[in-house]
Design a protein around this motif. Structure first.
Motif, PDB file in Angstrom:
ATOM      1  N   ARG A   1      60.295 -31.490  90.215  1.00  0.00           N
ATOM      2  CA  ARG A   1      59.966 -31.142  91.594  1.00  0.00           C
ATOM      3  C   ARG A   1      61.151 -31.422  92.498  1.00  0.00           C
ATOM      4  N   ILE A   2      61.268 -30.628  93.552  1.00  0.00           N
ATOM      5  CA  ILE A   2      62.218 -30.891  94.629  1.00  0.00           C
ATOM      6  C   ILE A   2      61.397 -31.249  95.853  1.00  0.00           C
TER       7      ILE A   2
ATOM      8  N   GLY B   1      64.222 -35.003  86.470  1.00  0.00           N
ATOM      9  CA  GLY B   1      62.791 -34.829  86.660  1.00  0.00           C
ATOM     10  C   GLY B   1      62.387 -34.703  88.112  1.00  0.00           C
ATOM     11  N   HIS B   2      63.136 -35.314  88.999  1.00  0.00           N
ATOM     12  CA  HIS B   2      62.812 -35.282  90.430  1.00  0.00           C
ATOM     13  C   HIS B   2      64.112 -35.249  91.234  1.00  0.00           C
ATOM     14  N   LEU B   3      64.072 -34.550  92.331  1.00  0.00           N
ATOM     15  CA  LEU B   3      65.210 -34.512  93.251  1.00  0.00           C
ATOM     16  C   LEU B   3      64.665 -34.664  94.652  1.00  0.00           C
TER      17      LEU B   3
ATOM     18  N   GLY C   1      72.587 -26.105  91.929  1.00  0.00           N
ATOM     19  CA  GLY C   1      73.420 -26.593  90.831  1.00  0.00           C
ATOM     20  C   GLY C   1      72.645 -27.346  89.772  1.00  0.00           C
ATOM     21  N   LEU C   2      71.546 -27.988  90.167  1.00  0.00           N
ATOM     22  CA  LEU C   2      70.734 -28.761  89.227  1.00  0.00           C
ATOM     23  C   LEU C   2      69.564 -27.969  88.664  1.00  0.00           C
ATOM     24  N   HIS C   3      69.446 -26.704  89.032  1.00  0.00           N
ATOM     25  CA  HIS C   3      68.281 -25.905  88.654  1.00  0.00           C
ATOM     26  C   HIS C   3      68.043 -25.883  87.145  1.00  0.00           C
ATOM     27  N   ALA C   4      69.066 -25.634  86.352  1.00  0.00           N
ATOM     28  CA  ALA C   4      68.890 -25.544  84.901  1.00  0.00           C
ATOM     29  C   ALA C   4      68.369 -26.856  84.322  1.00  0.00           C
TER      30      ALA C   4
END
Length: 64
Positions: A55-56, A6-8, A43-46
């Motif tokens: 959100r990033i 959910g969040h990065l 890499g975590l986009h999907a």
């Protein structure tokens, strides 16, 4: 990958290290502080798309 992201949060890494280069020819500090974060987010986009409203967040210091 199991689960949903959910969040990065991303923050730049090392600073002031001696000039070194990766095997690919990138300056090591640039690779750590910028390319590594880009690779992680890509890499975590999907998983982040699957979360729906993920959100990033990128933070930096005033000296950068």
């Amino acid at each position: 990958m199991a689960g949903i992201v959910g969040h990065l949060g991303r923050q730049r890494g090392g600073d002031g290290c001696p000039e070194q280069y990766t095997e690919q020819g990138w300056e090591l500090q640039f690779a750590t502080n910028h390319l590594g974060h880009f690779a992680l987010a890509t890499g975590l986009h999907a998983a982040m798309v699957a979360a729906g409203n993920a959100r990033i967040v990128v933070v930096s210091s005033s000296g950068h």
